[in-house]
Write a protein that holds these residues in place. Sequence first.
Motif, PDB file in Angstrom:
ATOM      1  N   PHE A 123       1.457  55.503  32.544  1.00  0.00           N
ATOM      2  CA  PHE A 123       0.524  55.222  31.780  1.00  0.00           C
ATOM      3  C   PHE A 123      -0.651  55.775  32.402  1.00  0.00           C
ATOM      4  CE2 PHE A 123      -3.220  53.054  34.027  1.00  0.00           C
ATOM      5  CZ  PHE A 123      -3.348  52.132  32.364  1.00  0.00           C
ATOM      6  N   GLN A 126      -0.854  58.961  30.356  1.00  0.00           N
ATOM      7  CA  GLN A 126      -1.752  58.597  28.493  1.00  0.00           C
ATOM      8  C   GLN A 126      -3.213  58.414  29.440  1.00  0.00           C
ATOM      9  OE1 GLN A 126       1.338  55.759  27.569  1.00  0.00           O
ATOM     10  NE2 GLN A 126       2.386  56.790  26.537  1.00  0.00           N
ATOM     11  N   GLU A 127      -3.830  58.486  30.188  1.00  0.00           N
ATOM     12  CA  GLU A 127      -5.085  57.728  30.378  1.00  0.00           C
ATOM     13  C   GLU A 127      -6.054  58.512  30.395  1.00  0.00           C
ATOM     14  OE1 GLU A 127      -7.258  54.677  31.051  1.00  0.00           O
ATOM     15  OE2 GLU A 127      -4.996  54.104  29.824  1.00  0.00           O
ATOM     16  N   LYS A 130      -6.430  60.270  27.184  1.00  0.00           N
ATOM     17  CA  LYS A 130      -6.976  59.790  26.327  1.00  0.00           C
ATOM     18  C   LYS A 130      -8.893  60.375  26.165  1.00  0.00           C
ATOM     19  CE  LYS A 130      -5.324  55.044  26.134  1.00  0.00           C
ATOM     20  NZ  LYS A 130      -5.132  53.794  26.284  1.00  0.00           N
ATOM     21  N   THR A 131      -9.474  60.513  27.152  1.00  0.00           N
ATOM     22  CA  THR A 131     -10.614  61.697  27.594  1.00  0.00           C
ATOM     23  C   THR A 131     -10.987  63.465  27.719  1.00  0.00           C
ATOM     24  OG1 THR A 131     -10.401  61.082  30.140  1.00  0.00           O
ATOM     25  CG2 THR A 131     -11.508  59.305  28.462  1.00  0.00           C
TER      26      THR A 131
END
Length: 232
Positions: A123, A126-127, A130-131
């Motif tokens: 998690f 993947q976070e 995202k940025t």
Amino acid sequence: MLFFYCMENHKKYRAIAIDGVSSSGKSTMAKRLAKTLGYTYIDTGAMYRAVTWFFLEKHVNIEDEQEVSVTLDKINISFRLIEGKNVCFINGQNAEPFIRSMEVSNFVSQVAAISSVRKKMVFLQQEIGKTTHVVMDGRDIGTVVFPDADVKIFVNSPARLRAERRWLEMKETNPDITVDEIENNLNMRDYIDSTREDSPLKQAEDALLIDNTLLNVEEQYKAALDYIHQKL
Ligand code: DC
């Protein structure tokens, strides 16, 4: 339709997934690729090592799901840029000085096989993706973390060779360590990592295999960079 497709593409951050067996030179290559491309380098092994170190410190019984879950809730992993290096922090403390010991190396694969640990780490990974444009190295980046990564590379070579290369790096700081000891640790980790039920170490079908048996650091880096340029 085309407009939305372009918007999606525009928003997407790039991920370069580097997986492979233990001590295969993934991180040396990934760090350099990230620097060249201006991407953020994320060492996911450091995250699993940091959790392992914390479990050892707190004497967590990893057979006890409840204890593992309660302890995981108390763990906060992040990365901070220090002198150009992306350093792993655990609960606000720099994890680096603690996570490369043989004690951690001998236990980390067992901790990394626990599904609740993996869920939390994946998690977080993947976070980050995202940025940020990332070069991320690990065991399941191309298969689980970013199955649609822009580029996937899998690194491999024989355990004895990897142990000899690692011994050369370690002998200054750890003069008592032997090649056999390192090779046993690598074999044990590769075995646990590739046979665990949850996201085992394996080459993604669409990954480029780099076997670095006959390649030096420079040649391996060049092979990877050429491939990235072809793909992007
Ligand atoms: O890359 P490393 O040797 O520092 O990784 C330490 C351990 O963490 C390794 O034995 C397997 C595990 N690991 C994992 O299961 N998944 C990842 N994405 C990264 C590491």
